[in-house]
Motif scaffolding. Structure first.
Motif, PDB file in Angstrom:
ATOM      1  N   PHE A 272       1.058  -1.122   0.020  1.00 11.88           N
ATOM      2  CA  PHE A 272      -0.068   0.047   0.046  1.00 11.88           C
ATOM      3  C   PHE A 272       0.758   1.207   0.104  1.00 11.88           C
ATOM      4  N   ALA A 273       1.809   1.354   0.607  1.00 11.07           N
ATOM      5  CA  ALA A 273       2.815   2.505   0.875  1.00 11.07           C
ATOM      6  C   ALA A 273       3.495   2.618  -0.478  1.00 11.07           C
ATOM      7  N   GLU A 274       4.032   1.407  -0.920  1.00  3.51           N
ATOM      8  CA  GLU A 274       4.788   1.804  -2.275  1.00  3.51           C
ATOM      9  C   GLU A 274       3.829   2.159  -3.266  1.00  3.51           C
ATOM     10  N   ASN A 275       2.587   1.771  -3.405  1.00  2.14           N
ATOM     11  CA  ASN A 275       1.645   2.020  -4.562  1.00  2.14           C
ATOM     12  C   ASN A 275       1.116   3.568  -4.281  1.00  2.14           C
ATOM     13  N   ALA A 276       1.304   3.925  -3.059  1.00  3.58           N
ATOM     14  CA  ALA A 276       0.907   5.230  -2.787  1.00  3.58           C
ATOM     15  C   ALA A 276       1.953   6.321  -3.102  1.00  3.58           C
ATOM     16  N   VAL A 277       3.129   6.023  -2.885  1.00  2.00           N
ATOM     17  CA  VAL A 277       4.322   6.768  -3.610  1.00  2.00           C
ATOM     18  C   VAL A 277       4.346   6.981  -5.079  1.00  2.00           C
ATOM     19  N   GLN A 278       3.902   5.762  -5.724  1.00  2.00           N
ATOM     20  CA  GLN A 278       4.010   5.446  -7.299  1.00  2.00           C
ATOM     21  C   GLN A 278       2.835   6.354  -7.771  1.00  2.00           C
ATOM     22  N   TYR A 279       1.536   6.270  -6.819  1.00  2.00           N
ATOM     23  CA  TYR A 279       0.490   7.154  -7.269  1.00  2.00           C
ATOM     24  C   TYR A 279       0.667   8.775  -7.345  1.00  2.00           C
ATOM     25  N   GLN A 280       1.487   8.907  -6.168  1.00  2.00           N
ATOM     26  CA  GLN A 280       1.745  10.379  -6.190  1.00  2.00           C
ATOM     27  C   GLN A 280       2.661  10.979  -6.970  1.00  2.00           C
ATOM     28  N   THR A 281       3.744  10.191  -7.444  1.00  2.00           N
ATOM     29  CA  THR A 281       4.617  10.400  -8.302  1.00  2.00           C
ATOM     30  C   THR A 281       3.924  10.486  -9.846  1.00  2.00           C
ATOM     31  N   THR A 282       3.269   9.802 -10.250  1.00  2.00           N
ATOM     32  CA  THR A 282       2.398   9.872 -11.229  1.00  2.00           C
ATOM     33  C   THR A 282       1.422  11.111 -11.391  1.00  2.00           C
ATOM     34  N   LEU A 283       0.730  11.283 -10.235  1.00  2.68           N
ATOM     35  CA  LEU A 283       0.074  12.449 -10.241  1.00  2.68           C
ATOM     36  C   LEU A 283       0.700  14.028 -10.206  1.00  2.68           C
ATOM     37  N   ALA A 284       1.864  13.796  -9.671  1.00  2.00           N
ATOM     38  CA  ALA A 284       2.706  15.147  -9.754  1.00  2.00           C
ATOM     39  C   ALA A 284       3.333  15.337 -11.116  1.00  2.00           C
ATOM     40  N   PHE A 285       3.670  14.345 -11.878  1.00  2.00           N
ATOM     41  CA  PHE A 285       3.883  14.175 -13.249  1.00  2.00           C
ATOM     42  C   PHE A 285       2.744  14.979 -14.311  1.00  2.00           C
ATOM     43  N   LEU A 286       1.474  14.228 -14.003  1.00  2.00           N
ATOM     44  CA  LEU A 286       0.289  14.722 -14.612  1.00  2.00           C
ATOM     45  C   LEU A 286      -0.002  16.342 -14.267  1.00  2.00           C
ATOM     46  N   ASN A 287       0.279  16.529 -13.024  1.00  2.00           N
ATOM     47  CA  ASN A 287      -0.020  18.103 -12.718  1.00  2.00           C
ATOM     48  C   ASN A 287       1.102  18.867 -13.406  1.00  2.00           C
ATOM     49  N   GLY A 288       2.204  18.447 -13.495  1.00  2.00           N
ATOM     50  CA  GLY A 288       3.278  19.408 -14.292  1.00  2.00           C
ATOM     51  C   GLY A 288       2.828  19.360 -15.633  1.00  2.00           C
ATOM     52  N   ARG A 289       2.336  18.363 -16.102  1.00  2.00           N
ATOM     53  CA  ARG A 289       1.915  18.345 -17.531  1.00  2.00           C
ATOM     54  C   ARG A 289       0.664  19.212 -17.847  1.00  2.00           C
ATOM     55  N   ILE A 290      -0.152  19.301 -16.966  1.00  2.00           N
ATOM     56  CA  ILE A 290      -1.250  19.913 -17.084  1.00  2.00           C
ATOM     57  C   ILE A 290      -1.080  21.724 -17.079  1.00  2.00           C
ATOM     58  N   GLY A 291       0.084  21.946 -15.932  1.00  2.00           N
ATOM     59  CA  GLY A 291       0.561  23.282 -16.000  1.00  2.00           C
ATOM     60  C   GLY A 291       1.290  23.715 -17.040  1.00  2.00           C
ATOM     61  N   THR A 292       1.891  22.793 -17.705  1.00  2.00           N
ATOM     62  CA  THR A 292       2.807  23.216 -18.989  1.00  2.00           C
ATOM     63  C   THR A 292       1.771  23.559 -20.177  1.00  2.00           C
ATOM     64  N   LEU A 293       0.674  22.848 -20.142  1.00  2.00           N
ATOM     65  CA  LEU A 293      -0.251  22.995 -21.186  1.00  2.00           C
ATOM     66  C   LEU A 293      -1.239  24.266 -20.941  1.00  2.00           C
ATOM     67  N   THR A 294      -1.207  24.375 -19.622  1.00  2.00           N
ATOM     68  CA  THR A 294      -2.156  25.498 -19.350  1.00  2.00           C
ATOM     69  C   THR A 294      -1.433  26.923 -19.680  1.00  2.00           C
ATOM     70  N   ARG A 295      -0.369  26.772 -19.357  1.00  2.00           N
ATOM     71  CA  ARG A 295       0.618  27.873 -19.624  1.00  2.00           C
ATOM     72  C   ARG A 295       0.899  28.113 -21.260  1.00  2.00           C
ATOM     73  N   ALA A 296       1.068  27.126 -21.971  1.00  2.02           N
ATOM     74  CA  ALA A 296       0.963  27.182 -23.453  1.00  2.02           C
ATOM     75  C   ALA A 296      -0.368  27.637 -23.920  1.00  2.02           C
ATOM     76  N   LEU A 297      -1.394  27.225 -23.388  1.00  2.00           N
ATOM     77  CA  LEU A 297      -2.921  27.865 -23.946  1.00  2.00           C
ATOM     78  C   LEU A 297      -2.761  29.318 -23.607  1.00  2.00           C
ATOM     79  N   LYS A 298      -2.277  29.785 -22.675  1.00  2.87           N
ATOM     80  CA  LYS A 298      -2.385  31.291 -22.143  1.00  2.87           C
ATOM     81  C   LYS A 298      -1.422  31.913 -22.931  1.00  2.87           C
ATOM     82  N   GLY A 299      -0.430  31.364 -23.593  1.00  2.00           N
ATOM     83  CA  GLY A 299       0.503  31.967 -24.356  1.00  2.00           C
ATOM     84  C   GLY A 299       1.693  32.493 -23.228  1.00  2.00           C
ATOM     85  N   GLU A 300       1.968  31.895 -22.058  1.00  2.00           N
ATOM     86  CA  GLU A 300       3.103  32.263 -21.354  1.00  2.00           C
ATOM     87  C   GLU A 300       4.423  31.470 -21.673  1.00  2.00           C
TER      88      GLU A 300
END
Length: 116
Positions: free
Chosen positions: A88-116
């Motif tokens: 459970f602990a290992e899976n939770a860390v892997q989940y958080q890592t994947t979620l952080a990557f996706l959040n970063g990707r969404i942030g990048t896409l948001t900035r690109a759409l705003k023209g930043e």
């Protein structure tokens, strides 16, 4: 569309979330007589999720397996609490890592759409 933007990571997040539920169920039933611990074969589950349209809520079917206990209990329960807590602990860390990557990707896409 989401697969193109997020690649395998969106599917991986779905599998990790479903695995979290399976492992939590194992832990919750640690003292239930005859309860059989289960786990998800990540590679098989990821293939199943990627192969289904939308992915979210995918049926993992054959990817869910019963866990073979090292020390089976006398009441037929196959949950080994330390094994489940570690998974459970290992899976939770892997989940958080994947979620952080996706959040970063969404942030990048948001900035690109705003023209930043």
């Amino acid at each position: 569309m989401a697969e193109g933007l997020f690649g395998v990571h969106a599917a991986a997040l779905e599998v990790r979330a479903q695995r979290m539920g399976v492992l939590a169920s194992n832990i919750a039933n640690a003292s239930t007589p005859n309860f059989k611990a289960r786990d998800i074969d990540f590679k098989a589950a990821l293939s199943a999720v990627e192969g289904q349209p939308g992915g979210v809520g995918a049926d993992l079917g054959g990817a869910v397996k019963y866990r073979v206990p090292t020390n089976p209990s006398m009441d037929g329960n196959t949950v080994e609490l330390t094994t489940e807590q570690t998974a459970f602990a290992e899976n939770a860390v892997q989940y958080q890592t994947t979620l952080a990557f996706l959040n970063g990707r969404i942030g990048t896409l948001t900035r690109a759409l705003k023209g930043e």
